[in-house]
Design a protein around this motif. Structure first.
Motif, PDB file in Angstrom:
ATOM      1  N   ALA A   1      -8.377  -1.322  10.510  1.00  0.00           N
ATOM      2  CA  ALA A   1      -8.516  -2.395  11.266  1.00  0.00           C
ATOM      3  C   ALA A   1      -8.494  -3.738  10.966  1.00  0.00           C
ATOM      4  O   ALA A   1      -7.834  -4.545  12.109  1.00  0.00           O
ATOM      5  CB  ALA A   1      -9.749  -1.555  12.772  1.00  0.00           C
ATOM      6  N   ALA A   2      -9.839  -3.664   9.908  1.00  0.00           N
ATOM      7  CA  ALA A   2      -9.383  -5.461   9.459  1.00  0.00           C
ATOM      8  C   ALA A   2      -7.943  -5.793   8.934  1.00  0.00           C
ATOM      9  O   ALA A   2      -7.592  -7.156   9.198  1.00  0.00           O
ATOM     10  CB  ALA A   2     -10.206  -5.605   7.804  1.00  0.00           C
ATOM     11  N   ARG A   3      -7.486  -4.739   8.722  1.00  0.00           N
ATOM     12  CA  ARG A   3      -5.616  -5.306   7.889  1.00  0.00           C
ATOM     13  C   ARG A   3      -5.397  -5.928   9.007  1.00  0.00           C
ATOM     14  O   ARG A   3      -4.246  -6.729   9.085  1.00  0.00           O
ATOM     15  CB  ARG A   3      -5.436  -4.038   7.146  1.00  0.00           C
ATOM     16  CG  ARG A   3      -5.555  -4.711   5.554  1.00  0.00           C
ATOM     17  CD  ARG A   3      -4.895  -3.165   4.750  1.00  0.00           C
ATOM     18  NE  ARG A   3      -4.247  -2.321   5.883  1.00  0.00           N
ATOM     19  CZ  ARG A   3      -3.590  -1.763   6.423  1.00  0.00           C
ATOM     20  NH1 ARG A   3      -2.378  -2.729   6.083  1.00  0.00           N
ATOM     21  NH2 ARG A   3      -3.229  -0.659   6.307  1.00  0.00           N
ATOM     22  N   ALA A   4      -5.164  -5.281  10.152  1.00  0.00           N
ATOM     23  CA  ALA A   4      -4.271  -4.959  11.544  1.00  0.00           C
ATOM     24  C   ALA A   4      -5.057  -6.786  11.798  1.00  0.00           C
ATOM     25  O   ALA A   4      -3.702  -7.406  12.134  1.00  0.00           O
ATOM     26  CB  ALA A   4      -4.448  -3.965  12.290  1.00  0.00           C
ATOM     27  N   LEU A   5      -5.763  -6.519  12.621  1.00  0.00           N
ATOM     28  CA  LEU A   5      -6.307  -8.336  12.616  1.00  0.00           C
ATOM     29  C   LEU A   5      -5.803  -9.026  12.287  1.00  0.00           C
ATOM     30  O   LEU A   5      -5.577 -10.683  11.637  1.00  0.00           O
ATOM     31  CB  LEU A   5      -8.185  -8.749  12.964  1.00  0.00           C
ATOM     32  CG  LEU A   5      -8.635  -7.636  13.893  1.00  0.00           C
ATOM     33  CD1 LEU A   5     -10.550  -7.698  13.641  1.00  0.00           C
ATOM     34  CD2 LEU A   5      -8.078  -8.092  15.006  1.00  0.00           C
ATOM     35  N   LEU A   6      -6.169  -8.927  10.561  1.00  0.00           N
ATOM     36  CA  LEU A   6      -5.287 -10.175   9.354  1.00  0.00           C
ATOM     37  C   LEU A   6      -4.478 -10.562   9.106  1.00  0.00           C
ATOM     38  O   LEU A   6      -3.595 -11.652   8.860  1.00  0.00           O
ATOM     39  CB  LEU A   6      -5.910 -10.074   8.500  1.00  0.00           C
ATOM     40  CG  LEU A   6      -7.931 -10.070   8.282  1.00  0.00           C
ATOM     41  CD1 LEU A   6      -8.023 -10.256   6.685  1.00  0.00           C
ATOM     42  CD2 LEU A   6      -7.902 -11.729   8.591  1.00  0.00           C
ATOM     43  N   GLY A   7      -2.951  -9.437   9.520  1.00  0.00           N
ATOM     44  CA  GLY A   7      -1.795  -9.088   9.291  1.00  0.00           C
ATOM     45  C   GLY A   7      -1.572  -9.039   8.481  1.00  0.00           C
ATOM     46  O   GLY A   7      -0.375  -9.086   7.553  1.00  0.00           O
ATOM     47  N   TRP A   8      -2.288  -7.897   7.429  1.00  0.00           N
ATOM     48  CA  TRP A   8      -2.325  -8.037   5.462  1.00  0.00           C
ATOM     49  C   TRP A   8      -1.369  -6.090   5.669  1.00  0.00           C
ATOM     50  O   TRP A   8      -2.049  -5.744   6.319  1.00  0.00           O
ATOM     51  CB  TRP A   8      -3.340  -7.993   5.858  1.00  0.00           C
ATOM     52  CG  TRP A   8      -4.400  -9.221   5.081  1.00  0.00           C
ATOM     53  CD1 TRP A   8      -3.576 -10.608   5.716  1.00  0.00           C
ATOM     54  CD2 TRP A   8      -5.125  -9.452   4.267  1.00  0.00           C
ATOM     55  NE1 TRP A   8      -4.357 -11.850   5.196  1.00  0.00           N
ATOM     56  CE2 TRP A   8      -5.477 -10.916   4.260  1.00  0.00           C
ATOM     57  CE3 TRP A   8      -6.449  -9.241   4.263  1.00  0.00           C
ATOM     58  CZ2 TRP A   8      -6.279 -11.981   3.835  1.00  0.00           C
ATOM     59  CZ3 TRP A   8      -7.460  -9.337   2.545  1.00  0.00           C
ATOM     60  CH2 TRP A   8      -7.239 -10.936   3.505  1.00  0.00           C
ATOM     61  N   THR A   9      -0.957  -6.552   4.883  1.00  0.00           N
ATOM     62  CA  THR A   9       0.021  -5.093   4.004  1.00  0.00           C
ATOM     63  C   THR A   9      -1.482  -4.422   3.274  1.00  0.00           C
ATOM     64  O   THR A   9      -1.998  -4.919   3.005  1.00  0.00           O
ATOM     65  CB  THR A   9       1.261  -5.042   3.511  1.00  0.00           C
ATOM     66  OG1 THR A   9       0.932  -5.940   2.897  1.00  0.00           O
ATOM     67  CG2 THR A   9       2.406  -5.828   4.503  1.00  0.00           C
ATOM     68  N   GLN A  10      -0.841  -3.498   3.296  1.00  0.00           N
ATOM     69  CA  GLN A  10      -2.162  -2.550   1.834  1.00  0.00           C
ATOM     70  C   GLN A  10      -1.630  -3.312   0.763  1.00  0.00           C
ATOM     71  O   GLN A  10      -3.035  -3.232   0.038  1.00  0.00           O
ATOM     72  CB  GLN A  10      -1.255  -0.945   2.198  1.00  0.00           C
ATOM     73  CG  GLN A  10      -2.337  -0.084   3.314  1.00  0.00           C
ATOM     74  CD  GLN A  10      -1.798   1.613   2.499  1.00  0.00           C
ATOM     75  OE1 GLN A  10      -0.133   1.683   2.253  1.00  0.00           O
ATOM     76  NE2 GLN A  10      -2.695   1.765   3.285  1.00  0.00           N
ATOM     77  N   GLU A  11      -0.421  -3.564   0.550  1.00  0.00           N
ATOM     78  CA  GLU A  11      -0.533  -4.286  -0.788  1.00  0.00           C
ATOM     79  C   GLU A  11      -0.942  -5.864  -0.589  1.00  0.00           C
ATOM     80  O   GLU A  11      -0.957  -6.194  -2.485  1.00  0.00           O
ATOM     81  CB  GLU A  11       0.891  -4.526  -1.008  1.00  0.00           C
ATOM     82  CG  GLU A  11       2.261  -3.512  -1.750  1.00  0.00           C
ATOM     83  CD  GLU A  11       1.980  -2.396   0.046  1.00  0.00           C
ATOM     84  OE1 GLU A  11       2.130  -2.896   1.410  1.00  0.00           O
ATOM     85  OE2 GLU A  11       3.185  -1.167  -0.388  1.00  0.00           O
ATOM     86  N   MET A  12      -1.034  -6.403  -0.502  1.00  0.00           N
ATOM     87  CA  MET A  12      -1.564  -7.632   0.321  1.00  0.00           C
ATOM     88  C   MET A  12      -2.917  -7.683   0.057  1.00  0.00           C
ATOM     89  O   MET A  12      -4.004  -8.081  -1.100  1.00  0.00           O
ATOM     90  CB  MET A  12      -1.479  -8.220   1.558  1.00  0.00           C
ATOM     91  CG  MET A  12      -0.245  -9.201   1.311  1.00  0.00           C
ATOM     92  SD  MET A  12       0.308  -9.452   3.168  1.00  0.00           S
ATOM     93  CE  MET A  12      -1.185 -11.148   3.338  1.00  0.00           C
ATOM     94  N   LEU A  13      -4.183  -6.809   0.782  1.00  0.00           N
ATOM     95  CA  LEU A  13      -5.320  -6.446   0.498  1.00  0.00           C
ATOM     96  C   LEU A  13      -5.746  -6.151  -1.047  1.00  0.00           C
ATOM     97  O   LEU A  13      -6.340  -6.694  -1.813  1.00  0.00           O
ATOM     98  CB  LEU A  13      -5.482  -5.406   1.307  1.00  0.00           C
ATOM     99  CG  LEU A  13      -6.815  -4.913   1.588  1.00  0.00           C
ATOM    100  CD1 LEU A  13      -8.277  -6.159   1.585  1.00  0.00           C
ATOM    101  CD2 LEU A  13      -7.342  -4.032   2.345  1.00  0.00           C
ATOM    102  N   ALA A  14      -5.097  -4.467  -0.991  1.00  0.00           N
ATOM    103  CA  ALA A  14      -4.987  -4.228  -2.350  1.00  0.00           C
ATOM    104  C   ALA A  14      -5.168  -5.258  -3.357  1.00  0.00           C
ATOM    105  O   ALA A  14      -6.229  -5.624  -4.886  1.00  0.00           O
ATOM    106  CB  ALA A  14      -3.928  -3.217  -3.338  1.00  0.00           C
ATOM    107  N   ASP A  15      -3.900  -6.683  -3.862  1.00  0.00           N
ATOM    108  CA  ASP A  15      -3.999  -7.731  -4.778  1.00  0.00           C
ATOM    109  C   ASP A  15      -5.349  -8.329  -4.043  1.00  0.00           C
ATOM    110  O   ASP A  15      -5.704  -9.432  -5.046  1.00  0.00           O
ATOM    111  CB  ASP A  15      -2.662  -8.888  -4.111  1.00  0.00           C
ATOM    112  CG  ASP A  15      -2.295  -9.132  -5.020  1.00  0.00           C
ATOM    113  OD1 ASP A  15      -2.806  -9.203  -6.902  1.00  0.00           O
ATOM    114  OD2 ASP A  15      -2.322 -10.732  -4.412  1.00  0.00           O
TER     115      ASP A  15
END
Length: 81
Positions: free
Chosen positions: A9-23
């Motif tokens: 849900a947090a990724r969705a709010l931020l508009g981040w992909t899994q790759e972006m968050l992992a980075d």
């Protein structure tokens, strides 16, 4: 402790992909995928902590009460890429 649903849900709010968050969290993509999985896969606590720190730095506030768990995007903050 943050849950897999909160991370997704947090990724969705931020508009981040899994790759972006992992980075941003400095964790392996496979570790993040394990954390986001609904299959109760084991995840190292430091991975969970790094992910939470990265999301909080982007303005995510994790909520935990007797009514359940959730999150919100802090006031004045916008989606970042």
């Amino acid at each position: 402790m943050i849950t897999s649903r909160q991370v997704r849900a947090a990724r969705a709010l931020l508009g981040w992909t899994q790759e972006m968050l992992a980075d941003k969290a400095l964790v392996a993509l496979t570790a993040l995928k394990r954390l986001e999985s609904e299959s109760d896969l084991s995840v190292r606590e430091d991975t969970r902590h790094q992910v939470a720190k990265a999301l909080e730095a982007a303005g995510i506030v994790f909520l935990d009460s007797d009514r359940g768990q959730g999150l919100m995007l802090g006031l004045g903050l916008t989606k970042t890429t």
